[in-house]
Design a protein around this motif. Structure first.
Motif, PDB file in Angstrom:
ATOM      1  N   TYR A 296       0.968   5.334   0.733  1.00 54.60           N
ATOM      2  CA  TYR A 296       0.278   6.337   1.535  1.00 54.60           C
ATOM      3  C   TYR A 296       0.922   7.707   1.325  1.00 54.60           C
TER       4      TYR A 296
ATOM      5  N   GLN B 238      -6.049   1.813 -10.821  1.00 55.92           N
ATOM      6  CA  GLN B 238      -5.030   1.905  -9.786  1.00 55.92           C
ATOM      7  C   GLN B 238      -3.638   2.140 -10.370  1.00 55.92           C
TER       8      GLN B 238
ATOM      9  N   ASN C 144      -5.512   4.957  -3.165  1.00 55.84           N
ATOM     10  CA  ASN C 144      -6.209   3.811  -3.750  1.00 55.84           C
ATOM     11  C   ASN C 144      -7.389   4.307  -4.559  1.00 55.84           C
TER      12      ASN C 144
ATOM     13  N   LYS D 160       0.836  -1.190   0.000  1.00 53.97           N
ATOM     14  CA  LYS D 160       0.000   0.000   0.000  1.00 53.97           C
ATOM     15  C   LYS D 160       0.880   1.253   0.000  1.00 53.97           C
TER      16      LYS D 160
ATOM     17  N   GLU E 192      -4.162   6.242   2.417  1.00 52.71           N
ATOM     18  CA  GLU E 192      -3.809   5.339   1.330  1.00 52.71           C
ATOM     19  C   GLU E 192      -4.213   5.927  -0.014  1.00 52.71           C
TER      20      GLU E 192
ATOM     21  N   THR F 147      -1.218   3.929  10.907  1.00 49.81           N
ATOM     22  CA  THR F 147      -1.811   4.931  10.030  1.00 49.81           C
ATOM     23  C   THR F 147      -1.891   6.291  10.725  1.00 49.81           C
TER      24      THR F 147
END
Length: 751
Positions: free
Chosen positions: A447, A480, A463, A445, A461, A568
């Motif tokens: 970020y 993506q 996404n 992922k 994130e 996070t």
């Protein structure tokens, strides 16, 4: 392409600055206090707890098992210097390991330093030495995580701003020679000699050179080692990314060179670097956007391509006939069969992308993984996003947990990013080479950091499933893959916090906290009304270089919640502010003295042997008083200081700005260790495993040497050939070089 004042702000998004969130923070704190909230309640507020407001969350984290405790600095700070040489404390000495143009094989001639060489740069050390690391090799020829007698020094070569030194009479275009490329008003002046262009392309990239100690115990590089090699602006590259999106990723890379989009050619402007836990090297493509060209009268392919190019600074304006920034690499007399020159022309003469090089810019701006020990194809890791990468530093690896890599985007008002692997760390992957890279760097992922008004922050994130991205009107994402290839637009869409030139990052091995340099800014980007908590100063440097805004820069640090890679959220403060020691308390917020004042922090690195935080500068504001430098700091921890209010004044405007500062270091914990030759940037640092040798790069000495005119060069610097203590190579044109610093008593460096 100045190193001191790089590309302008390309971020036109409406994302809020810290001044907006801080206005709310100030109001919230004052309301709490006026409302009679007690100190116990205040200590539970993350903003105050992080800055020493009470509670357990501001306690210094315990050291990670197996990492060294902080040690006292053990050298006398040196004075500022304007000498054309490397200056070190008493008891230390240096020697040059290798310099620009040094041959890696004996079958070609030693470097003349006159610009007479043919295109031999595929087996010569490149130019503008930058980020680097040391890799040990065991007796079986495999990567070793522990010290052995054989080591490989791997380094980036950033820019060609001094390419006029590679040619006998400077760069040439249309029969005009003797200028730097940036001094030509337009490369439409005419064609460039192919030999000049090839030399310029091939001195970019990465060098791998075996190093070791000679019979006298001195470090040197090994000519003709089987490991010596170059990765250049033409080397084959593999394009990799998440399996579920790889086909879409490749569609962005389709060119006439590879109509499948699975491969590309070359890596450019590699600046900061990274080293993976499994033993590979991460080269970071930074100012790659300025190499492309569109002939007069050509237009962008479509509105979306134009929006992408504008956001990255590729042929930014004007788009019809733009030439600004181009090196003229597409302007040669011969159209080579492999389009090695034509690929820099990013107009769209073909019917489809498979017939031209409109997508060539999409193949740059990535983290490039290289296995120093095994000569294979380097891989561009698209999962880590596309932007102006400046370093890719890995969090402390923990068995059974994902790995985190922290990255800065080096332009004004850009972002800090984090990539978290899908795979969890397994120490048995040490030595796994590119296969391990496939495991950890292709799936995960990405970020972007957002700093909240409470003194903590969050990782958002990037996404396509996020409605803020899928519904973003400024740039319409297809999938993506589009998010990864146009990560700057995605960060805009989700509201990442604009930062002030995030350059190198580093991880403190004692506690896992992450540091980033904010190198500097100018008055246009940092007026008084535009200050914020992360960039709190707006002032004029009224002596010397007369620069304004935030010309001296600062260093930010943060710690992840619970210290885990998958966090996070985080808390943060500002570790150090650069300043002149006599600048006044509202500018010199860290209380610097003549023994430790500095400007424009750029390179950043922690010693595993001593825990010292090494700070390197790339300065255009303070060079009237001192050349660029290397400082040693004892780091402390996030929250060891407290909140402060800055009084700003610039251009008749004044105002205050709240921010959060680490504990004052003083000369006991921050000292100037080295000063470079004239015109040089100090960048790139690594050490031997025992801490008794550190390797430091001296980049572009003599950068401000005027290009050739009617007479010979008038050199700003002639280092290293002129060094009084460590002269190296032919005297004349200055050369970037790697030096190794040791103590005369053989002790550990810095303590």
């Amino acid at each position: 392409m100045s190193h001191h004042d790089p590309e302008e702000n390309l971020n036109d998004s409406a994302n809020e600055h810290f001044n907006e969130v801080l206005d709310r923070a100030r109001l919230s704190r004052r309301n709490l206090i006026r409302g009679g909230v007690g100190l116990a309640a205040l200590s539970s507020i993350p903003f105050l707890a992080a800055c020493g407001g009470g509670g357990g969350s501001n306690a210094t984290p315990p050291p990670v098992p197996g990492t060294p405790a902080e040690k006292a600095l053990g050298f006398a700070a040196i004075d500022k210097s304007l000498l054309d040489d490397v200056v070190l404390p008493a008891g230390y000495t240096y020697r040059v390991v290798h310099a620009t143009g040094d041959r890696l094989v004996s079958s070609i001639a030693a470097y003349s330093n006159t610009g007479a060489e043919a295109d031999e740069w595929t087996m010569r050390v490149g130019d503008h030495h930058d980020g680097m690391d040391l890799f040990y090799v065991d007796g079986a020829g495999n990567y070793s995580p522990t010290e052995t007698p054989r080591a490989l020094l791997v380094m980036n070569h950033e820019s060609s701003a001094d390419a006029h030194f590679f040619h006998a009479n400077g760069q040439t275009s249309g029969g005009v020679s003797g200028k730097k490329f940036s001094q030509f008003d337009s490369w439409d002046l005419g064609l460039r000699p192919e030999l000049e262009v090839l030399k310029e392309i091939n001195h970019h990239g990465v060098s791998v050179a075996e190093v070791g100690k000679n019979g006298a115990g001195q470090w040197e590089y090994k000519l003709d080692s089987i490991y010596n090699r170059r990765v250049t602006g033409q080397s084959p590259m593999r394009i990799a990314g998440p399996a579920a999106h790889l086909g879409d990723i490749h569609s962005f890379m389709v060119t006439a060179h590879d109509t499948s989009g699975a491969t590309s050619r070359g890596t450019l402007n590699n600046c900061g670097h990274g080293k993976t836990p499994w033993g590979t090297y991460l080269a970071c493509e930074e100012n790659w956007a300025a190499y492309f060209f569109m002939p007069g009268g050509s237009v962008d392919v479509d509105a979306k391509t134009k929006a992408s190019r504008q956001r990255y600074g590729v042929m930014r304006a004007p788009h019809a006939g733009a030439t600004a920034g181009s090196q003229g690499w597409s302007h040669t007399a011969t159209a080579a069969t492999d389009d090695r020159f034509g690929r820099w022309d990013v107009s769209a003469p073909g019917a489809t992308a498979a017939q031209d090089f409109r997508n060539e810019p999409n193949t740059f701006g990535y983290i490039v993984e290289i296995d120093p020990v095994v000569s294979g194809t380097p891989t561009k890791r698209v999962a880590l996003g596309r932007f102006a990468h400046e370093a890719a530093v890995c969090a402390l690896p923990v068995a059974g947990q994902p790995l985190a890599f922290y990255m800065g985007c080096d332009s004004r008002n850009e972002y800090i990013y984090k990539f978290v692997s899908a795979a969890v760390w397994d120490a048995s992957d040490v030595g796994g080479g590119m296969a391990a890279g496939n495991k950890y760097l292709d799936e995960g992922k990405l970020y972007v950091a957002k700093f909240n008004d409470t003194g903590d922050g969050e990782w958002i994130e990037l996404n396509i499933a996020n409605p803020l991205i899928s519904g973003y009107a400024t740039y319409v994402f297809a999938n993506q893959a589009d998010v990864l290839v146009n990560a700057r637009h995605a960060a805009d869409a989700v509201g990442g916090t604009k930062m002030d030139r995030p350059e190198w990052g580093a991880v403190n091995p004692a506690n896992g906290e992450v540091y980033f340099t904010m190198t500097n800014s100018n008055a246009a980007s940092r007026p008084v009304a535009g200050t914020d908590a992360a960039n709190p100063r707006s002032y004029a440097d009224n002596d010397g270089r007369n620069q304004s805004g935030n010309p001296n820069g600062h260093i930010i640090r943060f710690k992840e919640t619970a210290g885990v890679s998958t966090a996070t959220s985080f808390t943060w403060d500002i570790f150090l502010f650069g300043a002149e020691e006599d600048a006044g308390a509202d500018i010199n917020l860290s209380g610097l003295t003549a023994k430790n004042d500095f400007s424009s922090p750029d390179g950043l690195w922690f010693s595993k042997a001593t825990g010292i935080c090494w700070i390197q500068t790339d300065d255009g504001a303070y060079t009237d008083q001192s050349n660029c430098m290397l400082l040693a700091a004892i780091p402390g921890a996030v929250g060891d200081g407290g909140p402060i209010t800055v009084n700003n004044s610039l251009g008749g405007a004044s105002g205050t700005q709240d921010t959060f500062i680490g504990a004052a270091l003083g000369e006991a914990r921050l000292r100037r260790f080295m000063v470079s030759p004239r015109g040089a940037e100090v960048t790139g640092i690594t050490e031997s495993a025992d801490g008794r040798a550190i390797f430091v790069n001296i980049q572009h000495p003599g950068e401000n040497t005027p290009a050739l005119g009617a007479g010979p060069f008038v050199f700003q610097s002639q280092w290293p050939g002129n060094s009084t203590s460590a002269a190296y190579g032919p005297l004349g044109r200055p050369r970037s070089a790697t030096i190794v610093i040791t103590r005369t008593d053989g002790g550990v460096i810095g303590v």
